[in-house]
Write a protein that holds these residues in place. Structure first.
Motif, PDB file in Angstrom:
ATOM      1  N   LEU A 219      12.702   5.824   7.599  1.00  0.00           N
ATOM      2  CA  LEU A 219      11.796   5.370   6.643  1.00  0.00           C
ATOM      3  C   LEU A 219      10.519   4.893   7.224  1.00  0.00           C
ATOM      4  CD1 LEU A 219      14.213   2.932   4.428  1.00  0.00           C
ATOM      5  CD2 LEU A 219      13.656   5.544   4.076  1.00  0.00           C
ATOM      6  N   PRO A 220      10.414   4.137   8.360  1.00  0.00           N
ATOM      7  CA  PRO A 220       8.760   3.851   9.026  1.00  0.00           C
ATOM      8  C   PRO A 220       8.221   5.220   9.256  1.00  0.00           C
ATOM      9  CG  PRO A 220      10.741   2.392   9.663  1.00  0.00           C
ATOM     10  CD  PRO A 220      11.325   3.289   9.206  1.00  0.00           C
ATOM     11  N   ILE A 221       8.849   6.331   9.724  1.00  0.00           N
ATOM     12  CA  ILE A 221       8.246   7.448  10.153  1.00  0.00           C
ATOM     13  C   ILE A 221       7.489   8.198   8.667  1.00  0.00           C
ATOM     14  CG2 ILE A 221       8.501   9.943  10.772  1.00  0.00           C
ATOM     15  CD1 ILE A 221      10.477   9.002  13.043  1.00  0.00           C
ATOM     16  N   GLY A 222       8.653   8.073   7.720  1.00  0.00           N
ATOM     17  CA  GLY A 222       8.028   8.335   6.489  1.00  0.00           C
ATOM     18  C   GLY A 222       6.677   7.710   6.088  1.00  0.00           C
ATOM     19  N   GLY A 223       6.899   6.552   6.110  1.00  0.00           N
ATOM     20  CA  GLY A 223       5.669   5.581   5.879  1.00  0.00           C
ATOM     21  C   GLY A 223       4.193   5.983   6.755  1.00  0.00           C
ATOM     22  N   ILE A 224       4.545   6.080   7.988  1.00  0.00           N
ATOM     23  CA  ILE A 224       3.460   6.793   8.854  1.00  0.00           C
ATOM     24  C   ILE A 224       2.825   7.915   8.258  1.00  0.00           C
ATOM     25  CG2 ILE A 224       2.492   7.563  11.033  1.00  0.00           C
ATOM     26  CD1 ILE A 224       4.726   5.887  12.076  1.00  0.00           C
ATOM     27  N   PHE A 225       3.717   8.813   7.977  1.00  0.00           N
ATOM     28  CA  PHE A 225       3.050   9.980   7.632  1.00  0.00           C
ATOM     29  C   PHE A 225       2.636   9.910   5.941  1.00  0.00           C
ATOM     30  CE2 PHE A 225       5.477  11.511  11.231  1.00  0.00           C
ATOM     31  CZ  PHE A 225       4.413  12.423  11.849  1.00  0.00           C
TER      32      PHE A 225
ATOM     33  N   ILE B 190       7.719  15.724   5.023  1.00  0.00           N
ATOM     34  CA  ILE B 190       7.896  14.355   4.758  1.00  0.00           C
ATOM     35  C   ILE B 190       9.165  14.223   3.639  1.00  0.00           C
ATOM     36  CG2 ILE B 190       7.112  12.213   3.457  1.00  0.00           C
ATOM     37  CD1 ILE B 190       4.092  12.955   4.480  1.00  0.00           C
ATOM     38  N   GLY B 191       8.849  15.330   2.609  1.00  0.00           N
ATOM     39  CA  GLY B 191      10.104  15.504   1.802  1.00  0.00           C
ATOM     40  C   GLY B 191      11.374  15.713   2.302  1.00  0.00           C
ATOM     41  N   VAL B 192      11.250  16.446   3.275  1.00  0.00           N
ATOM     42  CA  VAL B 192      12.497  17.036   4.010  1.00  0.00           C
ATOM     43  C   VAL B 192      13.210  15.709   4.689  1.00  0.00           C
ATOM     44  CG1 VAL B 192      13.719  18.591   5.696  1.00  0.00           C
ATOM     45  CG2 VAL B 192      11.766  19.420   4.136  1.00  0.00           C
ATOM     46  N   ALA B 193      12.389  14.870   5.474  1.00  0.00           N
ATOM     47  CA  ALA B 193      12.808  13.873   6.124  1.00  0.00           C
ATOM     48  C   ALA B 193      13.330  12.870   5.127  1.00  0.00           C
ATOM     49  CB  ALA B 193      11.643  13.134   6.946  1.00  0.00           C
ATOM     50  N   GLY B 194      12.815  12.621   3.984  1.00  0.00           N
ATOM     51  CA  GLY B 194      13.164  11.987   3.184  1.00  0.00           C
ATOM     52  C   GLY B 194      14.484  12.129   2.309  1.00  0.00           C
ATOM     53  N   MET B 195      14.712  13.550   2.198  1.00  0.00           N
ATOM     54  CA  MET B 195      16.076  13.760   1.916  1.00  0.00           C
ATOM     55  C   MET B 195      17.153  13.548   3.151  1.00  0.00           C
ATOM     56  SD  MET B 195      16.641  17.593   0.251  1.00  0.00           S
ATOM     57  CE  MET B 195      18.492  18.500   0.207  1.00  0.00           C
ATOM     58  N   LEU B 196      16.878  13.641   3.955  1.00  0.00           N
ATOM     59  CA  LEU B 196      17.751  13.260   5.044  1.00  0.00           C
ATOM     60  C   LEU B 196      17.971  11.965   5.003  1.00  0.00           C
ATOM     61  CD1 LEU B 196      19.355  14.008   7.630  1.00  0.00           C
ATOM     62  CD2 LEU B 196      17.495  13.549   8.919  1.00  0.00           C
ATOM     63  N   ALA B 197      16.950  11.224   4.910  1.00  0.00           N
ATOM     64  CA  ALA B 197      17.262   9.748   4.928  1.00  0.00           C
ATOM     65  C   ALA B 197      18.036   9.168   3.964  1.00  0.00           C
ATOM     66  CB  ALA B 197      15.903   8.794   4.782  1.00  0.00           C
TER      67      ALA B 197
ATOM     68  N   LEU C  43      12.215  -2.034  -0.749  1.00  0.00           N
ATOM     69  CA  LEU C  43      11.175  -1.374  -2.032  1.00  0.00           C
ATOM     70  C   LEU C  43      11.293   0.026  -2.128  1.00  0.00           C
ATOM     71  CD1 LEU C  43       7.756  -3.489  -1.350  1.00  0.00           C
ATOM     72  CD2 LEU C  43       9.678  -3.790  -3.313  1.00  0.00           C
ATOM     73  N   SER C  44      12.455   0.618  -1.456  1.00  0.00           N
ATOM     74  CA  SER C  44      12.789   2.012  -1.574  1.00  0.00           C
ATOM     75  C   SER C  44      11.473   2.791  -1.167  1.00  0.00           C
ATOM     76  CB  SER C  44      12.991   2.381  -3.050  1.00  0.00           C
ATOM     77  OG  SER C  44      13.880   1.532  -3.575  1.00  0.00           O
ATOM     78  N   LEU C  45      11.000   2.440  -0.108  1.00  0.00           N
ATOM     79  CA  LEU C  45       9.959   3.264   0.396  1.00  0.00           C
ATOM     80  C   LEU C  45      10.170   3.998   1.461  1.00  0.00           C
ATOM     81  CD1 LEU C  45       7.487   0.440   0.370  1.00  0.00           C
ATOM     82  CD2 LEU C  45       7.810   2.313  -1.530  1.00  0.00           C
ATOM     83  N   GLY C  46       9.334   5.095   1.700  1.00  0.00           N
ATOM     84  CA  GLY C  46       9.363   5.849   3.061  1.00  0.00           C
ATOM     85  C   GLY C  46      10.193   7.136   2.872  1.00  0.00           C
ATOM     86  N   MET C  47      10.839   7.297   1.720  1.00  0.00           N
ATOM     87  CA  MET C  47      11.787   8.615   1.619  1.00  0.00           C
ATOM     88  C   MET C  47      11.632   9.310   0.440  1.00  0.00           C
ATOM     89  SD  MET C  47      15.471   6.959   0.841  1.00  0.00           S
ATOM     90  CE  MET C  47      15.742   8.004  -0.792  1.00  0.00           C
ATOM     91  N   GLY C  48      10.355   9.058  -0.457  1.00  0.00           N
ATOM     92  CA  GLY C  48      10.237   9.894  -1.687  1.00  0.00           C
ATOM     93  C   GLY C  48      10.639   9.420  -2.628  1.00  0.00           C
ATOM     94  N   THR C  49      11.431   8.047  -2.919  1.00  0.00           N
ATOM     95  CA  THR C  49      12.055   7.574  -3.937  1.00  0.00           C
ATOM     96  C   THR C  49      10.937   7.193  -4.841  1.00  0.00           C
ATOM     97  OG1 THR C  49      14.035   6.756  -2.734  1.00  0.00           O
ATOM     98  CG2 THR C  49      13.491   6.020  -4.664  1.00  0.00           C
ATOM     99  N   MET C  50       9.995   6.467  -4.432  1.00  0.00           N
ATOM    100  CA  MET C  50       8.973   6.109  -5.276  1.00  0.00           C
ATOM    101  C   MET C  50       7.936   7.330  -5.707  1.00  0.00           C
ATOM    102  SD  MET C  50       9.371   3.001  -6.408  1.00  0.00           S
ATOM    103  CE  MET C  50      10.575   1.878  -6.049  1.00  0.00           C
ATOM    104  N   MET C  51       8.010   8.068  -4.828  1.00  0.00           N
ATOM    105  CA  MET C  51       7.161   9.465  -5.050  1.00  0.00           C
ATOM    106  C   MET C  51       7.828  10.142  -6.348  1.00  0.00           C
ATOM    107  SD  MET C  51       5.875  12.129  -2.241  1.00  0.00           S
ATOM    108  CE  MET C  51       5.596  11.112  -0.971  1.00  0.00           C
ATOM    109  N   THR C  52       8.944  10.376  -6.001  1.00  0.00           N
ATOM    110  CA  THR C  52       9.753  11.003  -7.277  1.00  0.00           C
ATOM    111  C   THR C  52       9.735  10.052  -8.715  1.00  0.00           C
ATOM    112  OG1 THR C  52      11.419  11.481  -5.491  1.00  0.00           O
ATOM    113  CG2 THR C  52      12.255  11.684  -7.731  1.00  0.00           C
ATOM    114  N   TYR C  53       9.767   8.594  -8.717  1.00  0.00           N
ATOM    115  CA  TYR C  53       9.584   8.251  -9.655  1.00  0.00           C
ATOM    116  C   TYR C  53       8.408   7.959 -10.235  1.00  0.00           C
ATOM    117  CZ  TYR C  53      14.262   6.084 -10.260  1.00  0.00           C
ATOM    118  OH  TYR C  53      15.858   5.919 -10.513  1.00  0.00           O
ATOM    119  N   GLY C  54       7.442   7.993  -9.284  1.00  0.00           N
ATOM    120  CA  GLY C  54       5.966   8.142  -9.772  1.00  0.00           C
ATOM    121  C   GLY C  54       5.741   9.382 -10.396  1.00  0.00           C
TER     122      GLY C  54
ATOM    123  N   PRO D 149       0.815  -1.223   0.140  1.00  0.00           N
ATOM    124  CA  PRO D 149       0.101  -0.036   0.039  1.00  0.00           C
ATOM    125  C   PRO D 149       0.783   1.425   0.173  1.00  0.00           C
ATOM    126  CG  PRO D 149      -0.186  -1.292   2.160  1.00  0.00           C
ATOM    127  CD  PRO D 149       0.450  -2.107   1.102  1.00  0.00           C
ATOM    128  N   VAL D 150       2.049   1.336   0.745  1.00  0.00           N
ATOM    129  CA  VAL D 150       2.789   2.611   0.872  1.00  0.00           C
ATOM    130  C   VAL D 150       3.316   3.043  -0.562  1.00  0.00           C
ATOM    131  CG1 VAL D 150       4.616   3.607   1.552  1.00  0.00           C
ATOM    132  CG2 VAL D 150       3.416   2.331   3.175  1.00  0.00           C
TER     133      VAL D 150
END
Ligand code: PHE
Length: 460
Positions: A398-404, A100-107, A238-249, A67-68
């Protein structure tokens, strides 16, 4: 057939996007399949007791990962922008979901720092394999070779900088798409080679012991930390929780079938991991390696498996080259997150954004490269920098990114917009699937992630 035109981005940003379904699958798969499958999955499974860990990992992939991933890709495709702009554009009020995007960048920076060092080991192993010096089934020989590499500060640093230069070169020359297509073409080869390794490994004396370790759960090894580690691995792989899949999306075409792509990527990713596990664990038990050898596991056992076959040396070179290709695809996708944010948000040109990212990575990455030598005694919470960056990113960020991300889709964006976007504006009518995914996103995934995190981190 005429292609439907892409809906414009609500952020006003102009995008090239992938021109074909093939490109989409190639890139997404290229991001997911990497050292997470070949290196991290076997070593964590070994260190956390085997089959029980695998089972939790599978559950986390299905209930949270799938789902994420759909949520991230759908958000990215709808806004067609970097994660920060995406969340800003889709938030109806001024709430700060863009964080979320800022945390993703840090991750991304934390992961790239240690990941580039593991890629460095893979590159170094291509050359070691060429020289044949590591082809042995004697644990002492292969362990000594690995230790010699990681405990030499100069080698660790130079290989890592070489990797960063290589990745930078690919990005600066603008040949990313070419690499992604290459990854897709070479992936079946990696698959075949892994199959061959599995066959060899399964013919070893203690193959059954290895398989039992991998497939027969022993729940006495289970703990809250093990569960958190398994969930963190599901995010990482699966490269989740840090915006990679959002970016590819954001590069996905409007008519791309997101649920189908997600299932395909997940299945392929899982297959590669399972093959790596089946190739490694029989050898671990047959030759007397320690299943809990940690990050060294793949590097010390794979040579032992290759030592059992004719032309093992040549095939081992091919194996590490393919691993390097897979790792390159994953690294490129991680780099895309900070580079795109610096480019679209800070107005830096892409080359400048790339150079700045690389510069920061040389600084942070060097700390990880030296974690087994010069900086071995520098520890925080009992972890050296390499392990610290790994644990903080996979088990916390990554899990925190996932939660948000799940909370955003489930409670802010809402069902109607999600259904519209996921079902390609009504072209794909799979009401049940959309509802099930939304239910997971709204209620199940965020709660599950939160509980696993808090328990795993001993908060209660
Ligand atoms: N999924 C990649 C791998 O398995 C690693 C990765 C993590 C890539 C996070 C992008 C973002 O190697």
């Amino acid at each position: 057939m005429t292609r439907p035109t892409q809906t414009p981005s609500p952020t006003g940003l102009k995008r090239a996007g992938f021109s074909s379904g093939f490109g989409v699958l190639a890139a997404t798969l290229g991001s997911a399949v990497g050292l997470g499958n070949i290196w991290k999955f076997p070593y964590l499974t070994g260190a956390n007791g085997g089959a029980g860990f695998l089972l939790v990992y599978l559950l986390a992939t299905l209930l949270i990962g799938l789902p994420v991933m759909m949520a991230e890709i759908t958000l990215g495709r709808t806004a067609k922008a970097n994660p920060i702009s995406t969340l800003q554009a889709l938030t109806p009020n001024r709430q700060p979901w863009w964080l979320i995007g800022v945390a993703g960048m840090l991750a991304a920076f934390l992961i790239l720092s240690f990941y580039s060092e593991v890629v460095a080991w893979v590159f170094a192993y291509v050359f070691k394999a060429l020289r044949g010096s590591i082809l042995s089934s004697d644990p002492q020989v292969t362990e000594a070779a690995f230790n010699a590499l990681i405990s030499d500060p100069l080698q660790a640093l130079l290989w890592q900088w070489g990797v960063l230069l290589f990745i930078g070169g690919i990005l600066l020359m603008g040949v990313t798409k070419g690499i992604e297509a290459l990854t897709k073409k070479l992936m079946p080869l990696l698959f075949l080679l892994l199959l061959l390794l599995c066959a060899v490994s399964l013919s070893l004396d203690k193959a059954m012991e290895g398989l039992a370790f991998l497939f027969k759960p022993d729940f006495s090894k289970m703990s809250a930390t093990v569960v958190l580690t398994a969930m963190g691995l599901a995010f990482f792989k699966l490269s989740l929780g840090m915006g990679t899949m959002m970016t590819y999306g954001s590069y996905f075409r409007d008519d791309q079938n997101i649920p189908q792509t997600t299932f395909r990527v997940m299945s392929a990713d899982l297959c590669v991991s399972m093959l790596a596990g089946i190739a490694i664990f029989p050898a671990v038990f047959t030759f007397g390696f320690a299943p809990a050898a940690g990050p060294a596991l793949v590097f010390i056992t794979i040579p032992a498996v290759f030592s059992q076959i004719p032309a093992g040396q040549v095939l081992m070179v091919v194996f590490f080259v393919l691993a390097a290709v897979a790792a390159t695809g994953a690294m490129l996708s991680m780099m895309e997150v900070p580079v795109l944010i610096l480019h679209e948000r800070w107005g830096l040109s892409r080359p400048k954004a790339t150079l700045l990212t690389l510069l920061l990575l040389v600084l942070m990455g060097s700390g990880c490269a030296l974690s087994n030598s010069t900086l071995a005694d520098f520890k925080l919470w009992g972890l050296n920098l390499f392990d610290l960056f790994d644990v903080v990113s996979s088990n916390i960020l990554l899990p925190i990114g996932g939660i948000f991300i799940t909370l955003f889709v489930g409670w802010v964006w809402g069902f109607d917009k999600f259904r519209q976007a996921l079902s390609n504006h009504g072209q794909l009518h799979n009401e049940k699937l959309v509802r099930a995914v939304f239910f997971l996103l709204r209620y199940v995934s965020p709660l599950l992630i939160l509980i696993v995190m808090l328990k795993g981190l001993n908060v209660f």
